[in-house]
Design a protein around this motif. Structure first.
Motif, PDB file in Angstrom:
ATOM      1  N   ARG A 249       0.824  -1.211   0.000  1.00  0.00           N
ATOM      2  CA  ARG A 249       0.000   0.000   0.000  1.00  0.00           C
ATOM      3  C   ARG A 249       0.859   1.262   0.000  1.00  0.00           C
ATOM      4  O   ARG A 249       0.555   2.240  -0.696  1.00  0.00           O
ATOM      5  CB  ARG A 249      -0.938   0.000   1.222  1.00  0.00           C
ATOM      6  CG  ARG A 249      -2.149  -0.902   1.088  1.00  0.00           C
ATOM      7  CD  ARG A 249      -3.177  -0.596   2.167  1.00  0.00           C
ATOM      8  NE  ARG A 249      -2.675  -0.878   3.496  1.00  0.00           N
ATOM      9  CZ  ARG A 249      -2.883  -2.026   4.160  1.00  0.00           C
ATOM     10  NH1 ARG A 249      -3.600  -2.996   3.598  1.00  0.00           N
ATOM     11  NH2 ARG A 249      -2.408  -2.202   5.379  1.00  0.00           N
ATOM     12  N   SER A 250       1.932   1.251   0.774  1.00  0.00           N
ATOM     13  CA  SER A 250       2.789   2.437   0.825  1.00  0.00           C
ATOM     14  C   SER A 250       3.451   2.677  -0.528  1.00  0.00           C
ATOM     15  O   SER A 250       3.631   3.827  -0.954  1.00  0.00           O
ATOM     16  CB  SER A 250       3.853   2.282   1.921  1.00  0.00           C
ATOM     17  OG  SER A 250       4.843   1.341   1.552  1.00  0.00           O
TER      18      SER A 250
ATOM     19  N   ASP B 112       0.760   4.210  -2.821  1.00  0.00           N
ATOM     20  CA  ASP B 112       0.286   5.544  -2.477  1.00  0.00           C
ATOM     21  C   ASP B 112       1.361   6.623  -2.518  1.00  0.00           C
ATOM     22  O   ASP B 112       1.051   7.807  -2.347  1.00  0.00           O
ATOM     23  CB  ASP B 112      -0.343   5.522  -1.083  1.00  0.00           C
ATOM     24  CG  ASP B 112      -1.561   4.613  -1.020  1.00  0.00           C
ATOM     25  OD1 ASP B 112      -2.129   4.316  -2.084  1.00  0.00           O
ATOM     26  OD2 ASP B 112      -1.924   4.194   0.095  1.00  0.00           O
ATOM     27  N   ASP B 113       2.595   6.209  -2.734  1.00  0.00           N
ATOM     28  CA  ASP B 113       3.687   7.178  -2.735  1.00  0.00           C
ATOM     29  C   ASP B 113       3.752   7.853  -4.104  1.00  0.00           C
ATOM     30  O   ASP B 113       4.689   7.687  -4.875  1.00  0.00           O
ATOM     31  CB  ASP B 113       5.011   6.488  -2.409  1.00  0.00           C
ATOM     32  CG  ASP B 113       6.079   7.479  -1.969  1.00  0.00           C
ATOM     33  OD1 ASP B 113       5.811   8.691  -2.002  1.00  0.00           O
ATOM     34  OD2 ASP B 113       7.171   7.033  -1.610  1.00  0.00           O
TER      35      ASP B 113
ATOM     36  N   THR C  82      13.711   0.312   1.800  1.00  0.00           N
ATOM     37  CA  THR C  82      12.669   0.191   2.826  1.00  0.00           C
ATOM     38  C   THR C  82      12.668  -1.213   3.418  1.00  0.00           C
ATOM     39  O   THR C  82      12.564  -1.387   4.646  1.00  0.00           O
ATOM     40  CB  THR C  82      11.287   0.501   2.231  1.00  0.00           C
ATOM     41  OG1 THR C  82      11.286   1.833   1.712  1.00  0.00           O
ATOM     42  CG2 THR C  82      10.189   0.350   3.274  1.00  0.00           C
TER      43      THR C  82
ATOM     44  N   ASP D 285       0.614   0.657   8.674  1.00  0.00           N
ATOM     45  CA  ASP D 285       0.675   1.630   7.586  1.00  0.00           C
ATOM     46  C   ASP D 285       1.514   2.839   7.995  1.00  0.00           C
ATOM     47  O   ASP D 285       2.358   3.325   7.228  1.00  0.00           O
ATOM     48  CB  ASP D 285      -0.733   2.091   7.199  1.00  0.00           C
ATOM     49  CG  ASP D 285      -1.435   1.109   6.277  1.00  0.00           C
ATOM     50  OD1 ASP D 285      -0.735   0.314   5.617  1.00  0.00           O
ATOM     51  OD2 ASP D 285      -2.675   1.132   6.222  1.00  0.00           O
ATOM     52  N   ARG D 286       1.283   3.310   9.209  1.00  0.00           N
ATOM     53  CA  ARG D 286       2.011   4.479   9.688  1.00  0.00           C
ATOM     54  C   ARG D 286       3.514   4.178   9.795  1.00  0.00           C
ATOM     55  O   ARG D 286       4.360   4.988   9.391  1.00  0.00           O
ATOM     56  CB  ARG D 286       1.455   4.906  11.048  1.00  0.00           C
ATOM     57  CG  ARG D 286       2.006   6.236  11.550  1.00  0.00           C
ATOM     58  CD  ARG D 286       1.411   6.615  12.903  1.00  0.00           C
ATOM     59  NE  ARG D 286      -0.041   6.718  12.826  1.00  0.00           N
ATOM     60  CZ  ARG D 286      -0.883   5.962  13.534  1.00  0.00           C
ATOM     61  NH1 ARG D 286      -0.412   5.037  14.367  1.00  0.00           N
ATOM     62  NH2 ARG D 286      -2.184   6.139  13.427  1.00  0.00           N
TER      63      ARG D 286
ATOM     64  N   ARG E 114       5.121   3.712   6.194  1.00  0.00           N
ATOM     65  CA  ARG E 114       5.239   4.985   5.486  1.00  0.00           C
ATOM     66  C   ARG E 114       6.388   5.831   6.065  1.00  0.00           C
ATOM     67  O   ARG E 114       7.100   6.519   5.316  1.00  0.00           O
ATOM     68  CB  ARG E 114       3.917   5.743   5.548  1.00  0.00           C
ATOM     69  CG  ARG E 114       2.812   5.090   4.734  1.00  0.00           C
ATOM     70  CD  ARG E 114       1.458   5.748   4.969  1.00  0.00           C
ATOM     71  NE  ARG E 114       0.388   4.888   4.495  1.00  0.00           N
ATOM     72  CZ  ARG E 114      -0.034   4.826   3.231  1.00  0.00           C
ATOM     73  NH1 ARG E 114       0.552   5.585   2.313  1.00  0.00           N
ATOM     74  NH2 ARG E 114      -1.010   4.022   2.876  1.00  0.00           N
TER      75      ARG E 114
ATOM     76  N   ARG F  70       9.598   4.197   4.861  1.00  0.00           N
ATOM     77  CA  ARG F  70       9.784   4.460   3.427  1.00  0.00           C
ATOM     78  C   ARG F  70      10.258   5.900   3.199  1.00  0.00           C
ATOM     79  O   ARG F  70      11.125   6.155   2.359  1.00  0.00           O
ATOM     80  CB  ARG F  70       8.478   4.189   2.681  1.00  0.00           C
ATOM     81  CG  ARG F  70       8.612   4.305   1.167  1.00  0.00           C
ATOM     82  CD  ARG F  70       7.288   4.011   0.465  1.00  0.00           C
ATOM     83  NE  ARG F  70       7.435   4.177  -0.964  1.00  0.00           N
ATOM     84  CZ  ARG F  70       7.794   3.216  -1.810  1.00  0.00           C
ATOM     85  NH1 ARG F  70       8.038   2.003  -1.370  1.00  0.00           N
ATOM     86  NH2 ARG F  70       7.898   3.460  -3.119  1.00  0.00           N
TER      87      ARG F  70
END
Length: 258
Positions: free
Chosen positions: A198-199, A202-203, A220, A242-243, A246, A249
């Protein structure tokens, strides 16, 4: 109730793998069957898959292969697209649970009895006419023609999403292998893998940066591997994962930009 699949006995696995080399290209359909007298089932733990269900699974995957060029030699883009479609079918239609999917001989049956022609098309012989054993026997499930696809779909499946299998399309073969190959530290945590993908998805600002997405992903992963030495990443919620991913990353990208 979980579904139990045939487990091809080791001697029969070796015999049928040898058969792959004895049959000329384009004629492996002669090996196809939905039953083998040299296969067994787990004694307990679920209901045995029926021959009709196996035939249905074969039909669905064969149809997908045909949509991607089978029986003609497939281009890389066709192979990658087939993998994503077949992964979804295997996960949805097989009703297989992780315990059953961990059995190497289950995948040997599927590759060497139910779908040998499709697996040979997807993973053809090398220049010397030899097939790669890991792709058919199940000796390494991260490399098996079908097991690796089921595992990807299982790990990346998001039941609550509008498209539960959308994460399958985010990473290419090489990048996803970078994650799944680290199965002892990273791939053993499906929630973490989904957060990583997901990261990456969404980046969006990354397209404007000098550092390639692949380099950022690999940096990462290395940083997350170091974190697993003292953090249990099975504990945090999806939001917390997720936090965390991210943040890592972002740090990886900043480090590479220096």
């Amino acid at each position: 109730m979980s579904v139990l699949y045939p487990r091809l006995l080791p001697g029969e696995t070796e015999r049928r793998f040898r058969m792959l080399h004895e049959i000329s290209v384009g004629h492996h359909k002669s090996m196809v069957a939905s039953y083998s007298a040299r296969a067994v089932y787990a004694a307990t733990g679920g209901q045995r898959v029926t021959r009709e269900e196996l035939d249905g699974l074969r039909s669905a995957i064969l149809n997908t292969a045909q949509e991607h060029g089978y029986p003609d030699a497939a281009r890389p883009a066709q192979r990658n697209s087939f993998d994503k479609a077949a992964a979804k079918i295997l996960h949805q239609q097989s009703a297989m649970v992780p315990g059953e999917a961990a059995q190497r001989q289950v995948w040997a049956f599927l590759a060497l009895v139910l779908l040998p022609d499709v697996c040979v098309w997807r993973w053809p012989a090398d220049s010397e006419g030899r097939y790669t054993a890991d792709r058919f026997k199940g000796t390494d499930l991260t490399r098996h023609a079908l097991a690796r696809l089921w595992t990807r779909a299982y790990v990346l499946h998001e039941p609550q999403a509008a498209d539960p299998y959308s994460l399958l399309s985010i990473l290419g073969e090489a990048d996803l292998d970078q994650i799944m190959a680290r199965r002892s530290a990273l791939a053993g945590s499906p929630g973490l893998i989904r957060a990583i993908v997901r990261s990456h998805r969404d980046d969006l600002t990354e397209a404007q940066r000098a550092t390639s997405p692949r380099e950022v992903l690999r940096e990462t992963l290395m940083r997350l591997l170091r974190l697993t030495a003292f953090l249990d990443l099975d504990v945090p919620s999806d939001v917390e994962l997720d936090r965390l991913v991210r943040r890592v990353r972002s740090e990886a990208r900043a480090s590479l930009a220096r």
